[in-house]
Design an enzyme around this catalytic site. Structure first.
Site, PDB file in Angstrom:
ATOM      1  N   LYS A  54     -42.764 -17.988  22.163  1.00 61.58           N
ATOM      2  CA  LYS A  54     -42.972 -16.679  21.559  1.00 61.58           C
ATOM      3  C   LYS A  54     -42.707 -15.556  22.563  1.00 61.58           C
ATOM      4  CE  LYS A  54     -46.338 -18.636  18.385  1.00 61.58           C
ATOM      5  NZ  LYS A  54     -47.727 -18.558  17.866  1.00 61.58           N
ATOM      6  N   ARG A  78     -57.861 -20.071  13.647  1.00 64.18           N
ATOM      7  CA  ARG A  78     -56.640 -19.616  12.991  1.00 64.18           C
ATOM      8  C   ARG A  78     -56.621 -20.206  11.592  1.00 64.18           C
ATOM      9  NH1 ARG A  78     -52.609 -18.473  16.444  1.00 64.18           N
ATOM     10  NH2 ARG A  78     -51.701 -17.536  14.598  1.00 64.18           N
ATOM     11  N   PRO A  82     -45.333 -13.465  14.548  1.00 63.03           N
ATOM     12  CA  PRO A  82     -43.994 -14.025  14.793  1.00 63.03           C
ATOM     13  C   PRO A  82     -44.073 -15.430  15.394  1.00 63.03           C
ATOM     14  CG  PRO A  82     -44.234 -11.822  15.746  1.00 63.03           C
ATOM     15  CD  PRO A  82     -45.595 -12.278  15.347  1.00 63.03           C
ATOM     16  N   GLU A  83     -43.225 -16.328  14.888  1.00 62.16           N
ATOM     17  CA  GLU A  83     -43.141 -17.673  15.443  1.00 62.16           C
ATOM     18  C   GLU A  83     -41.769 -17.835  16.087  1.00 62.16           C
ATOM     19  OE1 GLU A  83     -44.860 -20.685  12.921  1.00 62.16           O
ATOM     20  OE2 GLU A  83     -46.170 -19.225  11.958  1.00 62.16           O
TER      21      GLU A  83
END
Ligand SMILES: [Zn+2]
Length: 276
Positions: free
Chosen positions: A51, A260, A2-3
Site C-alpha cells: 500500500k 476491521r 485503498p488496496e
C-alpha cells in the site's frame, strides 16, 4: 481503503504523467518535508509496494507516500485551475510543464535516499501483485526495479511467514502486511468467501495457504487489469449470498483497537475445514 490494486493503478497514472519528466513545481505540505524542494529533478518512475508508493527521482532520492484510509493522487493538466491545489487536504504537489499530480489526505510522506527504501517497506511481506510472486500465475506487468530482494520468490516467502503466525484467525492474518503486502478488507473477504474459509479459522488449520494467497492475487490482478469486480460479499451485509441465498453478515476480525470489518456467508463459510 485503498488496496494493492488501487496502488498499482495510482502508480501507473503517476507514471503516465511524470515518468521521464522534469519537475517544475514541488510543494510538500508535510511538517518534516516542507523545506524539501524537488524542482529540477527528473522523475524516474513510481513503484508501488503493497500500500506504499515510491516515487524515484534522478538524484538518488525517493518520495515515499502512503494513501492510508482516504488518500489519493490525482493528475490534472498543469494549465487547469485545479492544478493550483489550494485545498487544505492537499499534502503534495508535483508538477511538470504539462501535468500536475496532486496528493490529498496522504497518510505518510517522506523523502529518503532510494537505497534506503527498505527502511520504509522492509518490514513488509512479498507484494502479492509482483511479477515474481508466483511462477504459476502471471503478475501485473511492472517495469520498475524491485524494492526488496526476498530470499526466495514471493509466494514461498509469504507461506513461510504465514506458518509463523500460529493459530491467528485467517482473516486477521491476511490483513497483516508483514505476511503478504497489498491485501485489504475487500480482497481478504472475497478470497475467504471464494475458498469457503470461516474468517476466524486458525491460520494453522488452513491446509493450503498458497491457494488462499493465489486467490487474493488473482482477484486483485483482475481488478488492476479490467477494473474492480462487483464484490460477492464485501459491503453486502443483509443481502443474499450469491451462492446459497443466505443473508450475509458483517462482523469484525482483529484485536482492539485494530478491528476491521469482515463480510461473510454463515452457510458457505462454516467453522472448521470448508466442504467444497
Ligand atoms: Zn452462501
Amino acid at each position: 481503503m485503498p488496496e494493492g490494486d488501487v496502488l498499482r493503478r495510482t502508480a501507473a497514472r503517476l507514471d503516465a504523467a511524470l515518468a521521464g519528466q522534469v519537475l517544475v513545481r514541488s510543494d510538500l505540505r508535510w511538517p518534516t518535508a516542507a523545506t524539501t524542494d524537488l524542482t529540477g529533478r527528473t522523475v524516474l518512475g513510481t513503484r508501488p509496494y503493497g500500500k506504499h508508493l515510491l516515487t524515484r527521482l534522478d538524484d538518488g532520492r525517493t518520495l515515499h507516500t502512503h494513501l492510508r484510509m482516504d488518500g489519493t493522487w490525482r493528475v490534472v493538466p498543469t494549465a487547469d485551475a485545479r492544478a493550483a491545489a489550494r485545498h487544505p487536504r492537499v499534502r503534495a504537489v508535483l508538477g511538470t510543464v504539462r501535468w500536475t499530480a496532486v496528493g490529498s489526505l496522504l497518510g505518510m510522506l517522506d523523502v529518503l535516499r532510494t537505497r534506503d527504501e527498505h527502511e520504509v517497506v522492509g518490514h513488509l511481506g512479498p507484494d502479492v501483485l509482483d511479477g515474481d510472486f508466483d511462477d504459476e500465475t502471471p503478475g501485473v506487468p511492472w517495469t520498475g526495479a524491485p524494492v526488496l530482494e526476498h530470499p526466495v520468490p514471493g509466494l514461498p516467502e509469504a507461506v513461510r511467514r504465514w506458518a509463523a503466525q500460529g493459530s491467528r484467525p485467517v482473516g486477521e492474518l491476511l490483513l497483516d502486511q508483514r505476511v503478504a503486502a497489498g491485501i485489504g478488507t475487500i480482497f481478504m473477504a472475497e478470497s475467504l468467501f471464494a475458498l469457503r474459509w470461516w474468517p476466524w479459522a486458525p491460520a494453522d488449520h488452513v491446509d493450503d495457504p498458497a491457494a488462499v494467497l493465489r486467490t487474493a492475487r488473482a482477484l486483485m490482478r483482475a481488478s488492476v487489469l479490467v477494473g474492480r469486480p462487483d464484490p460477492k460479499v464485501h459491503g453486502r451485509a443483509g443481502r443474499p449470498c450469491v451462492r446459497c441465498g443466505t443473508r450475509l453478515r458483517r462482523d469484525e476480525v482483529g484485536a482492539a483497537p485494530q478491528q476491521r470489518p469482515v463480510f461473510w456467508c454463515p452457510r458457505c463459510q462454516v467453522r472448521g475445514a470448508p466442504t467444497r
